[in-house]
Design an enzyme around this catalytic site. Structure first.
Site: not given
Ligand code: OAD
Length: 229
Positions: A58, A89, A106
């Site tokens: 990563r 992030n 995180h």
């Molecule tokens: P997710 O992978 O759960 O969600 C990503 C979001 O970004 C989704 O709603 C997609 O639709 C959206 N997305 C994708 N491409 C995009 C783009 N080009 N522009 C805008 N949005 C887009 O990621 P997170 O919500 O960040 O934690 O996940 C939360 C936490 O879960 C992370 O911080 C991590 C993970 O496991 C840990 O590792 C503790």
């Protein structure tokens, strides 16, 4: 005149167009890896090498990536507003785009910390934490990441920031990982809120919310242009 406060809550989607995979999209990281093998204290107890290797990959990927138009648009907002970014992030693309106030809920991929004393945090030189690399008190270094099942130390600070926002923007998060996902509930109902995501995200019950169903690199520069008027 004091500037209005904009608080921006970001997730993996804002860095997707910089080439960093999200977690839960169809090609996401949690399709390729099992959370329990790489992102929990139990994983660390069972197989440190595998956990280190996962985060070393990563880190290399993050260091090769560049901020995109969405990160840059947030920097632009600082010309008119007092901007705070609360990010889930672990990459440093907000900082590299020039944003001044960034809170990492995180953790941070470019930092390591002691397994014995969590206050001993180190900037990583290069791309790797190696097995056998130790803190000054002699314990193995681990990634400075909040794993599933661990406390989120910055959460209360983030809730307070959200409660003080005049405008709140959410970008690129599926809002499924708590406690971070609960942050919208701390923003005052009267505050204008915007959510930028190309997919549907469950935000039922949130008042004054405008949904912009776009990729971050398109939706965010457009919103910033509006807000700068
Ligand atoms: P997710 O992978 O759960 O969600 C990503 C979001 O970004 C989704 O709603 C997609 O639709 C959206 N997305 C994708 N491409 C995009 C783009 N080009 N522009 C805008 N949005 C887009 O990621 P997170 O919500 O960040 O934690 O996940 C939360 C936490 O879960 C992370 O911080 C991590 C993970 O496991 C840990 O590792 C503790």
């Amino acid at each position: 005149m004091t500037k209005q406060k904009i608080v921006v809550f970001t997730g993996a989607g804002i860095s997707a167009e910089s080439g960093i995979k999200t977690f839960r999209d169809s090609d996401g990281l949690w399709e390729e890896y099992n959370i329990n093998d790489v992102a929990t204290p139990q994983a660390w107890a069972k197989n440190r090498e595998l956990v280190l290797e996962f985060y070393n990959k990563r880190r290399k990927q993050t260091q090769e990536a560049q901020p995109n138009l969405a990160h840059k648009a947030l920097k632009e907002l600082e010309k008119k507003y007092d901007v705070t970014i609360i990010t889930q992030n672990i990459d440093d693309l907000h900082e590299r785009a020039g944003s001044k106030k960034v809170v990492h809920l995180h953790g941070e991929i470019n930092k390591a910390r002691s397994t014995l004393d969590e206050t001993l945090v180190y900037k990583i030189k290069g791309t790797e934490i190696k097995l056998g690399e130790k803190c000054e008190r002699g314990s193995q270094l681990r990634p400075h990441i909040v794993w599933f099942g661990e406390q989120v130390p910055m959460m209360d600070v983030a809730y307070k920031m959200a409660a003080e926002a005049d405008i709140f923007i959410v970008v690129g998060t599926s809002l499924v990982v708590y406690p971070a996902a609960g942050i919208l509930n701390y923003v005052a109902p009267t505050v204008p809120k915007y959510m930028i995501d190309p997919s549907d995200v469950n935000v039922s019950g949130i008042k004054n919310l405008t949904i912009i169903k776009q990729k971050a690199s398109v939706g965010l520069p457009q919103l910033v242009e509006e807000l700068m008027k």
